[in-house]
Scaffold this active site. Structure first.
Site, PDB file in Angstrom:
ATOM      1  N   HIS A  34      15.025  24.331  -5.397  1.00  0.00           N
ATOM      2  CA  HIS A  34      15.241  22.888  -5.441  1.00  0.00           C
ATOM      3  C   HIS A  34      14.533  22.323  -6.661  1.00  0.00           C
ATOM      4  O   HIS A  34      13.547  22.886  -7.135  1.00  0.00           O
ATOM      5  CB  HIS A  34      14.714  22.228  -4.161  1.00  0.00           C
ATOM      6  CG  HIS A  34      15.092  20.792  -4.020  1.00  0.00           C
ATOM      7  ND1 HIS A  34      14.307  19.768  -4.497  1.00  0.00           N
ATOM      8  CD2 HIS A  34      16.177  20.210  -3.459  1.00  0.00           C
ATOM      9  CE1 HIS A  34      14.896  18.614  -4.237  1.00  0.00           C
ATOM     10  NE2 HIS A  34      16.027  18.847  -3.603  1.00  0.00           N
TER      11      HIS A  34
ATOM     12  N   ASP B  68      20.617  22.565   2.077  1.00  0.00           N
ATOM     13  CA  ASP B  68      22.002  23.036   2.025  1.00  0.00           C
ATOM     14  C   ASP B  68      22.153  24.445   2.569  1.00  0.00           C
ATOM     15  O   ASP B  68      23.257  24.854   2.937  1.00  0.00           O
ATOM     16  CB  ASP B  68      22.519  22.992   0.577  1.00  0.00           C
ATOM     17  CG  ASP B  68      22.569  21.582   0.031  1.00  0.00           C
ATOM     18  OD1 ASP B  68      23.117  20.707   0.726  1.00  0.00           O
ATOM     19  OD2 ASP B  68      22.062  21.340  -1.077  1.00  0.00           O
TER      20      ASP B  68
END
Length: 447
Positions: A323, A383
């Site tokens: 991320h 996700d």
């Protein structure tokens, strides 16, 4: 050479910029600093994303991720409504838009307003959704949002009261628009039945979406998980692409519907809202090519192939791992994973869930070996599990990104209100350095 091909080559050629010039002029490409942190462009009271601290030497020190909505840490916020056995998305939206947690009276009045706004004008649902159908739900959602402008007598009113009214209306109508658009799409392009259900005022937003999609064929755990997913996707700071888009467009003093439609265009992008679909596609490839899902050595070897661009799509990416801000952990992923385990058990997909857990553990290790360094600390992001959760809920892939939008419109609304009403607001206009050479005009008959 065909004209379009020739024009395309010319267009691409004139877009080329010497990459060294970015260093010469200290350009922050992607509004990112050299250490990949975001360039500070504004101040906000809405959301805060924490993934590291700064050491005395200025370097980033990894830490477990924290996400704050209006100063409330997401884990504590989530544990609060879960402990009461109720859904929390409406409460979360109230918090983001008003800056305060509601009491029982405020929450009831707020949810009543949402229920009053859920029904779409018949002409709009018929003409923009059910008649003028499209293959992409995000485009249909954006088009319908722009259509709502025509149904709003005060569309250009920028008073706080009107901005909140518009925000509540969009919050209420997004699930309905998405459900109707999906059935219109699948009727036209997949030759399946058209099923239109009116929203049920006795249900929460999460339950209503499942009801409009599946009728009464959903469990309490399924509704709880969708509600949790909406809460976790509702806001992520002002720097994410779609929220920043909302602020950029709103800073020009355009209407709410134009600003939210622009945000939808941003979220639709594969580098933003479509990441969980990439994870699902990668996982299908892994399940197909790894014979024994419980064999960690075999799983690890295939992940190494992916990193070496010798497997899956050749990108060299393990999707869902890493991320831009979070390092040791993504709190959204941690919270979603807890419930995903329960859902996998309910659906008889525990072997598949275990494979996800193996990749969650082995993916970062494979990445560090591949890079020969663990200087960039990575972990799974939200996700990684969200697509699996939606699969277990029986939600079609075409709706994964629209569900993101159903949640994030709460954050977009808050950022728009802050941008429009802030006393320090001004039109957002960064600079671009022109590096082309000056040329003299040449008459057309001498070119």
């Amino acid at each position: 050479m065909a004209l379009l091909e020739r024009l395309a080559r010319s267009a691409v050629k004139c877009c080329e910029v010497d990459k060294e010039l970015y260093n010469v002029y200290n350009v922050k490409r992607g509004l990112r600093n050299a250490d990949f942190t975001g360039v500070l462009v504004g101040l906000t009271n809405i959301g805060d994303v924490v993934g590291y601290t700064k050491g005395e030497d200025g370097k980033n020190i990894p830490q477990h991720g924290e996400l704050y909505y209006r100063g409330y840490e997401i884990t504590k916020l989530t544990r609060g409504f879960q402990a009461d056995g109720r859904h929390g998305f409406e409460e979360t939206a109230f918090l983001l838009i008003t800056g305060q947690l509601p009491d029982n009276k405020d929450l009831k009045e707020f949810t009543d307003l949402i229920k009053q706004e859920q029904e779409l004008p018949f002409s709009l649902s018929k003409n923009l959704i059910l008649s003028l159908r499209g293959k992409n739900i995000m485009n249909m959602l954006a088009r319908t949002v722009l259509g709502l402008y025509t149904d709003d007598d005060n569309a250009e009113d920028y008073t706080p009261e009107n901005l909140i009214r518009q925000s509540i209306s969009l919050l209420a109508r997004f699930p309905v628009i998405v459900a109707y658009a999906y059935f219109g799409m699948r009727h036209s392009f997949q030759h399946k039945s058209m099923i239109i259900r009116h929203p049920n005022p006795d249900l929460s937003l999460a339950e209503n979406f499942l009801y409009m999609l599946k009728g009464d064929d959903y469990t309490r755990l399924e509704a709880d998980l969708l509600d949790l997913a909406l809460v976790l996707h509702a806001e992520h700071g002002g720097g994410n692409n779609s929220s920043f888009t909302t602020r950029v467009v709103s800073s020009a003093q355009t209407d709410t519907y134009s600003a939210i439609a622009a945000a939808l265009g941003s979220l639709k992008g594969g580098l933003h809202g479509g990441a969980n679909i990439k994870v699902i596609e990668m996982m299908e490839d892994i399940k197909k090519n790894v014979k024994n899902w419980a064999d960690e050595k075999e799983v690890d070897e295939y992940l190494t192939k992916i990193l070496n661009k010798k497997a899956y799509d050749g990108s060299g990416k393990i999707y869902g791992i890493g991320h831009a801000i979070y390092t040791l952990s993504d709190p959204r992923c941690v919270l979603l994973k807890e419930k995903a385990r329960e859902l996998a058990k309910e659906k008889g997909r525990e072997d598949e869930y275990n494979l996800y857990e193996s990749i969650e553990r082995l993916g970062p290790e494979a990445f560090y070996r591949f890079k020969g360094s663990s200087s960039k600390v990575i972990s799974p992001n939200v996700d990684f599990y969200s697509g699996f959760v939606y699969q277990c809920l029986g939600i079609p892939e075409e709706l994964y990104t629209p569900i993101f939008a159903i949640a994030r419109v709460a954050g977009w609304a808050a950022h728009r209100i802050e941008e429009v009403t802030s006393s320090s607001a001004r039109i957002i206009r960064p600079a671009y350095k022109n590096v082309s050479t000056r040329r003299d005009y040449v008459a057309i008959n001498r070119r």
